[in-house]
Design an enzyme around this catalytic site. Sequence first.
Site, PDB file in Angstrom:
ATOM      1  N   CYS A 113      17.201  12.363  49.230  1.00 39.82           N
ATOM      2  CA  CYS A 113      18.372  11.987  48.434  1.00 39.82           C
ATOM      3  C   CYS A 113      18.400  12.731  47.101  1.00 39.82           C
ATOM      4  CB  CYS A 113      18.413  10.479  48.187  1.00 39.82           C
ATOM      5  SG  CYS A 113      17.037   9.860  47.196  1.00 39.82           S
ATOM      6  N   GLU A 167       8.673   9.956  45.021  1.00 36.41           N
ATOM      7  CA  GLU A 167       8.944  10.735  43.818  1.00 36.41           C
ATOM      8  C   GLU A 167       7.664  11.113  43.090  1.00 36.41           C
ATOM      9  OE1 GLU A 167      12.787   8.836  41.894  1.00 36.41           O
ATOM     10  OE2 GLU A 167      11.457   7.287  42.651  1.00 36.41           O
ATOM     11  N   ARG A 200      19.319   1.871  45.820  1.00 45.33           N
ATOM     12  CA  ARG A 200      18.107   1.945  45.006  1.00 45.33           C
ATOM     13  C   ARG A 200      18.187   0.851  43.954  1.00 45.33           C
ATOM     14  NH1 ARG A 200      17.249   7.192  41.459  1.00 45.33           N
ATOM     15  NH2 ARG A 200      18.796   6.151  40.141  1.00 45.33           N
ATOM     16  N   ARG A 229      12.517  18.053  34.225  1.00 36.87           N
ATOM     17  CA  ARG A 229      13.681  18.493  35.005  1.00 36.87           C
ATOM     18  C   ARG A 229      14.859  18.908  34.142  1.00 36.87           C
ATOM     19  NH1 ARG A 229      15.820  12.825  37.604  1.00 36.87           N
ATOM     20  NH2 ARG A 229      17.788  13.904  37.736  1.00 36.87           N
ATOM     21  N   ASN A 254      14.097  15.531  42.809  1.00 34.71           N
ATOM     22  CA  ASN A 254      14.170  15.869  41.385  1.00 34.71           C
ATOM     23  C   ASN A 254      12.895  15.434  40.671  1.00 34.71           C
ATOM     24  OD1 ASN A 254      16.741  16.281  42.341  1.00 34.71           O
ATOM     25  ND2 ASN A 254      17.711  14.753  41.067  1.00 34.71           N
ATOM     26  N   ASP A 255      12.573  14.140  40.782  1.00 36.50           N
ATOM     27  CA  ASP A 255      11.361  13.636  40.130  1.00 36.50           C
ATOM     28  C   ASP A 255      10.105  14.129  40.823  1.00 36.50           C
ATOM     29  OD1 ASP A 255      11.816  12.162  37.751  1.00 36.50           O
ATOM     30  OD2 ASP A 255      12.757  10.572  38.900  1.00 36.50           O
ATOM     31  N   ARG A 288      23.017   4.449  43.244  1.00 33.13           N
ATOM     32  CA  ARG A 288      22.345   4.202  41.971  1.00 33.13           C
ATOM     33  C   ARG A 288      22.975   2.976  41.319  1.00 33.13           C
ATOM     34  NH1 ARG A 288      23.629   9.861  41.841  1.00 33.13           N
ATOM     35  NH2 ARG A 288      21.785  11.196  41.970  1.00 33.13           N
ATOM     36  N   HIS A 307      21.810  16.948  33.756  1.00 35.86           N
ATOM     37  CA  HIS A 307      23.065  16.210  33.830  1.00 35.86           C
ATOM     38  C   HIS A 307      24.254  17.139  34.056  1.00 35.86           C
ATOM     39  CE1 HIS A 307      21.506  12.391  31.609  1.00 35.86           C
ATOM     40  NE2 HIS A 307      21.430  12.265  32.910  1.00 35.86           N
TER      41      HIS A 307
END
Length: 556
Positions: A486, A415, A325, A449, A438-439, A288, A186
């Site tokens: 993305c 992902e 998404r 992560r 990321n995932d 998001r 974050h």
Amino acid sequence: MEATLRGVGVSHGVAIGEVRHMGTAVLEPPAKSIPSDEAEREQGRARQAVDAVAADLMARGNLAGGEAQAVLEAQAMMAQDPELMADVDRRIAVGSTAERAVYDAFAAYRELLAGAGEYLAGRVADLDDVRNRIVARLLGVPMPGVPDSDQPYVLVARDLAPADTALLDPSLVLGFVTEEGGPTSHSAILARALGVPAVVALPGAGELAEGTLIAVDGSTGDIFVDPTEAKKAELEATAAARKAALAASTGPGATADGHKVPLLANVGGPADVPAAVEAGAEGVGLFRTEFLFLDDSKNAPSEQKQVEAYRQVLEAFPEGRVVVRVLDAGADKPLDFLTPADEPNPALGVRGLRTLLDHPEVLRTQLTALAKAAEGLPVYLEVMAPMVADRTDAKAFADACREAGLRAKFGAMVEIPSAALRARSILQEVEFLSLGTNDLAQYTFAADRQVGAVSRLQDPWQPALLDLVALSAEAAKAEGKSCGVCGEAASDPLLACVLTGLGVTSLSMGSASIPYVRATLAKHTLAQCERAAAAARAADSAEEARGAAQAVLSGE
């Protein structure tokens, strides 16, 4: 004497200033007992403190807006978690003070997360911050947090809680350095949104003495302690050159020989739109929608509320592409009305599309709202599902979109490694792919992560991850369809060139990164990007991959 340290650069730019450390965490309250007749009063104190902290976090979120708002609202929900509060009440009932009960209840929850495989260990910093804020309020001492200073400084901390990062003042905080965290934590995401240079996962960051002059290069991850005048001049010249290159680069994303690579923005709600427009985003590559669902963890937002929020974003990009998404709930984004509370490992359970397929009415309402929001607008709406594992998932989502009367392209996020390995099969059901790096990295390497200790494996330069990107892009090309990225990988200008060379057709990132990526792509031809991609995939480590790509693109 100048010394050089190396962490993980997560937000571009150079910052030179004196070290200021984060405020000291709240001390452990004493373990003293209270008479039974004071239990009710102590329980009331605890509830008042919890509600006040939750309200403060929500207020900070409203001020920050965008992605930060969603993060802080989730943290406020954490503060008011019913099970945690029930545990606090039980501890007070058997003799604990309110502050001690809060401290011990949060400690027990912390251990529970670790025992569940540490998927949620990345939220430990958030959990600790909530605890510290509640205990500080109960003890009547100042909240831990960003130091008071009239002069600009570089903030150094073990980790930064979202509540602190979201409201950093860029005019005072030149940059920040943390010992924990990873490139997709974050803190890293919010740093990029703020445009503040940042380095995370720096071993021994806490040992930097207060007032020490350091230079932070958020692009390379280098920290120069007591830099010489020559080094400062060199870094400032580099920063000036980067700034000039950014100013000179405008228009749509493209390589030096004209190969188009649309540069899109990741947005977490309407508040993020102005920055995206200012950065010259050609649309939205990841909208998001969780921000709408975090207002009330017990009830889904109404269709009308969703229509209004979606339309604000769609109207900002006339003739542009907006990729939405659908709700990605579960794991670190639990919602009481959707996600199971007793999963041993939420990361591997019911999350993302799985959650929505278990609650078709929630998915149907969201898709219907998107259809209504797009009515009459000249926008190119695309809608994608998170956490797609195979063709069966993709078909279920596409069928739901059609049943809702949605006139848009339907896509799948890649992902999970299975989706990359079977991308061509998935593309029989949907019209595009979008790689959430990321995932994808998290699941490929079994590396959370948010955990700094495994940041080496979260690095998007890992050749195995690049192989999965290539598989997805090749499948899309074979099917005549698009494949974008993305995830946070797209925000790295050098890696953006490699992704382009792998066959990725669009790149979406935090708005602050768009000018850097645009300027870097414009320096290199598609053939150079392809050679850099091949060199990176031939390497055996992330560091070697980056070095090999850099050598190709610099002509070495």
